[in-house]
Design an enzyme around this catalytic site. Structure first.
Site, short mmCIF file in Angstrom:
data_model
loop_
_atom_site.label_atom_id
_atom_site.label_comp_id
_atom_site.label_asym_id
_atom_site.label_seq_id
_atom_site.Cartn_x
_atom_site.Cartn_y
_atom_site.Cartn_z
N ALA A 55 0.83 -1.20 0.00
CA ALA A 55 0.00 0.00 0.00
C ALA A 55 0.87 1.26 0.00
O ALA A 55 0.62 2.20 -0.76
CB ALA A 55 -0.93 0.00 1.21
N LEU A 115 3.57 -5.62 -15.85
CA LEU A 115 2.25 -5.25 -16.36
C LEU A 115 1.92 -3.83 -15.93
O LEU A 115 2.21 -3.43 -14.79
CB LEU A 115 1.17 -6.20 -15.83
CG LEU A 115 1.18 -7.64 -16.35
CD1 LEU A 115 0.14 -8.46 -15.59
CD2 LEU A 115 0.90 -7.68 -17.84
N LYS A 124 -4.43 -12.29 -10.34
CA LYS A 124 -3.04 -11.84 -10.28
C LYS A 124 -2.48 -12.31 -8.94
O LYS A 124 -2.73 -11.72 -7.90
CB LYS A 124 -2.94 -10.32 -10.39
CG LYS A 124 -1.50 -9.81 -10.44
CD LYS A 124 -1.46 -8.29 -10.64
CE LYS A 124 -0.01 -7.81 -10.74
NZ LYS A 124 0.73 -8.01 -9.49
N ARG A 169 12.55 -13.71 -12.40
CA ARG A 169 12.43 -12.66 -13.41
C ARG A 169 13.58 -11.66 -13.35
O ARG A 169 14.08 -11.20 -14.37
CB ARG A 169 11.11 -11.90 -13.26
CG ARG A 169 10.95 -10.78 -14.28
CD ARG A 169 9.57 -10.16 -14.24
NE ARG A 169 9.29 -9.55 -12.95
CZ ARG A 169 8.15 -8.92 -12.67
NH1 ARG A 169 7.20 -8.86 -13.58
NH2 ARG A 169 7.94 -8.38 -11.49
N CYS A 189 -6.97 -11.43 37.32
CA CYS A 189 -7.07 -11.96 38.68
C CYS A 189 -5.78 -11.80 39.48
O CYS A 189 -5.77 -12.00 40.69
CB CYS A 189 -7.48 -13.43 38.67
SG CYS A 189 -6.19 -14.53 38.01
N CYS A 236 -4.11 -19.03 32.33
CA CYS A 236 -4.59 -18.69 33.66
C CYS A 236 -5.62 -19.74 34.06
O CYS A 236 -6.52 -20.05 33.29
CB CYS A 236 -5.23 -17.30 33.68
SG CYS A 236 -5.97 -16.89 35.28
#
Length: 664
Positions: free
Chosen positions: A42, A89, A115, A136, A406, A419
């Site tokens: 991103a 691409l 893809k 590649r 606790c 626990c």
């Protein structure tokens, strides 16, 4: 629907642009040559988009190949020269761009395929024997990874069934399960966790002396030879044992001739993204006919006859703000990361899961640190690793030595600390009972169950059936930005009460599952219901009788007996309130009687739980592993370990859509 993409702002000044180019090249070099992630997909895409927008405004500025060269011009290539370039691409993001691309085809047919988020590879065969495998690289040259590929990649055999000579190109990728296994294995071997599946493939396939197992899979998208069309070429590839990428999602397979058909196929693939067993980051649109491809030709970096539509990234970076320590339904420690809001896979995420405390310590996680958050398939968002440069002076987070609820010390006899104070797991026990895989109570999520316990309204699952709309409508469930109180509200209260009423019609196996007995889950709930038929019979069963169930054993059986005794009063109250306490036999035919099915992947119209329930309602058995006793494997894939084992054993494979019709 495909949505419009906001216009990306260019960099305002040359120095900022040059700095961005340098950062993008560093990230691309690491991404293409080592598999390390300095930026998430991103963040890199946003940076590259801004660089492209700047070049459009200032065409005389130099982006050093970020937008014009294979592998962003950053890969060092390798020692193997490709006979023809392995190109990239172009990427598109809008319906308008899809229509513009389809128009260039002049009415000729095109295909839309997944893809895969993996690594491009070229493999040569001579007389049916694998002789070379190369990545590649920079498009002209790539790394020789032949020994690593010979180590074993599903769908990429070292010996073909026929003496074929030629080359095949495609993508090596990891399924969601394989990624988690490879990452865990790498950490166990003393390495760092992988950020995402593509990095896991890149890091694993390059490691000559890899000391951890990293299962990988191959899908073909090109094969040498004259075939006239891509569909014919891929049919030939499949006959040789190479699974084609264009058939991984059957609903999107076949030729498209209009922009509307292409957009529909893109949306079909996108709709499947959440339930796929493998990661994808887009859809590839490509001309089918060789004549179309020759007419359109190639650019220096990309073909004119293919492009990629990008989906929202499944990995994003954000800042770790806090780590919540909770106690799970069986008393085990549960870690939850509180993070800055970030869009992952098209969803805004503010919380994510973490592995055990040892994993957190090994990664050196610290509050204020930038981390990668991954969300693929139907998995819960998860922090996978620190990413990029980190601020100096941060103190690694350490888990508390005592249970925060606790104050008792943890039992650290395993990686998953525990626990043993029963009351600590109350809220999570309620949430598990209400979850989709148990009683499926609409609207009763974690936050609601937390509030019930904090307010003293409910301490066990039977208490849920004493709730009323009036009693919970005014329950305080949060604060406004100004500090005011947010209440549950009457409409939400009515939805929850209706969900609880509907849960009384859920089958007996879900009641067993919902009790949350240690070392039990969906499968064990079904096994116990199928074997004992009623709660009375189950509660009367001995450890030895329960242990006779396949895959149970004495330890699990003892936990079942102890758990039923401990929850005796709760079970009695649930029975009084009308929960299903026996297998309801509708008296219908049992066409699957004596048959055992293994379901791998999704079946249309069913979840993992409901498909197993439906099989068993029709008299069959649902299993998780393929064996000689398996009647059929239900899957759309041909390269998984289960599919390969089924082929070896001669077990039939049923397409999920066909199986859905059978169940109906």
């Amino acid at each position: 629907m495909i949505e419009s993409t906001p216009v990306t702002a260019p960099f305002p000044a040359r120095d900022a642009f040059d700095e961005a180019v340098a950062e993008a090249r560093r990230a691309a070099r690491a991404y293409y040559d080592t598999g390390d992630a300095l930026l998430t997909d991103a963040d890199y895409d946003l940076l590259a988009d801004r660089i492209a927008a700047t070049i459009a405004a200032h065409p005389d500025w130099d982006d050093q190949g970020i937008t014009t060269a294979v592998a962003a011009g950053a890969s060092a290539g390798g020692d193997v020269r490709h006979p023809t370039p392995m190109l990239s691409l172009d990427k598109i993001k809008t319906a308008e761009e899809v229509a513009a691309f389809v128009a260039t085809l002049g009415g000729d047919g095109c295909l839309v395929e997944v893809k895969l988020d993996g690594l491009a590879i070229r493999v040569e065969y001579v007389e049916g024997r694998l002789v070379l495998a190369a990545l590649r690289g920079d498009g002209a040259t790539g790394e020789d990874v032949t020994p690593q590929v010979r180590r074993g990649i599903a769908g990429l055999p070292t010996q073909l069934p026929t003496p074929w000579s030629g080359e095949v190109r495609g993508e090596v990728y990891m399924t969601v399960t394989d990624f988690e296994e490879a990452s865990a294995n790498r950490v166990a071997a003393g390495g760092k966790a992988f950020v995402n599946s593509r990095g896991a493939v890149a890091g694993s396939i390059r490691a000559i002396d890899r000391d951890y197992e990293a299962p990988m899979t191959f899908a073909a998208y090109e094969i040498s030879g004259e075939f006239g069309s891509h569909l014919a070429a891929m049919a030939h590839a499949e006959s040789l044992g190479f699974p084609p990428a264009c058939t991984l999602i059957a609903e999107a397979a076949g030729e498209c001739h209009t922009a509307e058909q292409v957009i529909a196929a893109i949306e079909t693939i996108g709709a499947h993204r959440s339930d796929l067993a493998f990661p994808i980051d887009g859809a590839v649109i490509k001309a089918n006919l060789d004549s179309t491809r020759r007419r359109l030709g190639l650019a220096s970096r990309t073909p004119y006859w293919a492009t990629a539509f990008k989906y929202p990234p499944d990995t994003a970076s954000t800042v770790l703000r806090d780590i919540e320590v909770r106690v799970g339904r069986t008393g085990r420690i549960s870690l939850r990361a509180i993070i800055d809001p970030v869009m992952v896979g098209g969803t805004t995420v503010t919380k994510a899961t973490l592995h055990n405390p040892q994993w957190v310590a090994e990664q050196g996680l610290a509050l204020g640190q930038t981390v990668a958050v991954w969300r693929a398939g139907d998995v819960i968002p998860r922090v996978t690793a620190p990413i990029g440069e980190q601020p100096h002076g941060l103190t690694p987070w350490t888990a508390p030595e005592q249970c925060p609820q606790c104050g008792e010390p943890w039992d650290k006899s395993s990686l998953l600390w525990r626990c043993h104070t029963a009351s600590c797991a109350a809220a999570n026990a309620l949430a598990y009972w209400c979850s989709r895989e148990a009683l499926d109570v609409d609207g009763a999520g974690d936050a609601f169950c937390d509030v019930l316990v904090e307010a003293g309204i409910a301490r066990n699952v039977a208490d849920l059936y004493d709730l009323t709309v009036d009693g919970i409508a005014e329950l305080a469930v949060g604060k406004t930005a100004a500090g005011g109180t947010v209440t549950l509200g009457r409409s939400n209260a009515e939805r929850i009460i209706a969900g609880l009423e509907a849960s009384k019609r859920q089958p007996f196996n879900r009641v067993i599952t919902g009790l949350g007995i240690r070392m039990t889950g969906r499968s064990v709930g079904r096994w116990l219901a199928a074997r004992f038929k009623s709660m009375d019979a189950l509660r009367a069963a001995t450890v030895e009788e329960i242990a006779q169930i396949d895959k149970m054993g004495l330890i699990k059986a003892q936990h079942v007996v102890d758990g039923l005794v401990a929850m005796s009063e709760v079970i009695d109250r649930l029975a009084e309130r009308g929960l299903t306490m026996r297998v309801e036999d509708d008296g219908g035919e049992k066409p699957l009687a004596g048959k055992t099915y293994v379901v791998s992947g999704s079946v249309p119209g069913y979840t993992r739980t409901t498909v197993s329930e439906r099989i068993e309602a029709l008299g069959g058995s649902a299993s998780s592993s393929v064996s000689a006793k398996t009647t059929a494997l239900v899957t759309a894939e041909t390269t998984t370990s289960k599919a390969k084992k089924a082929a070896q054993l001669g077990i039939p494979v049923i397409d999920p859509e066909e199986f859905a019709r059978l169940l109906a």
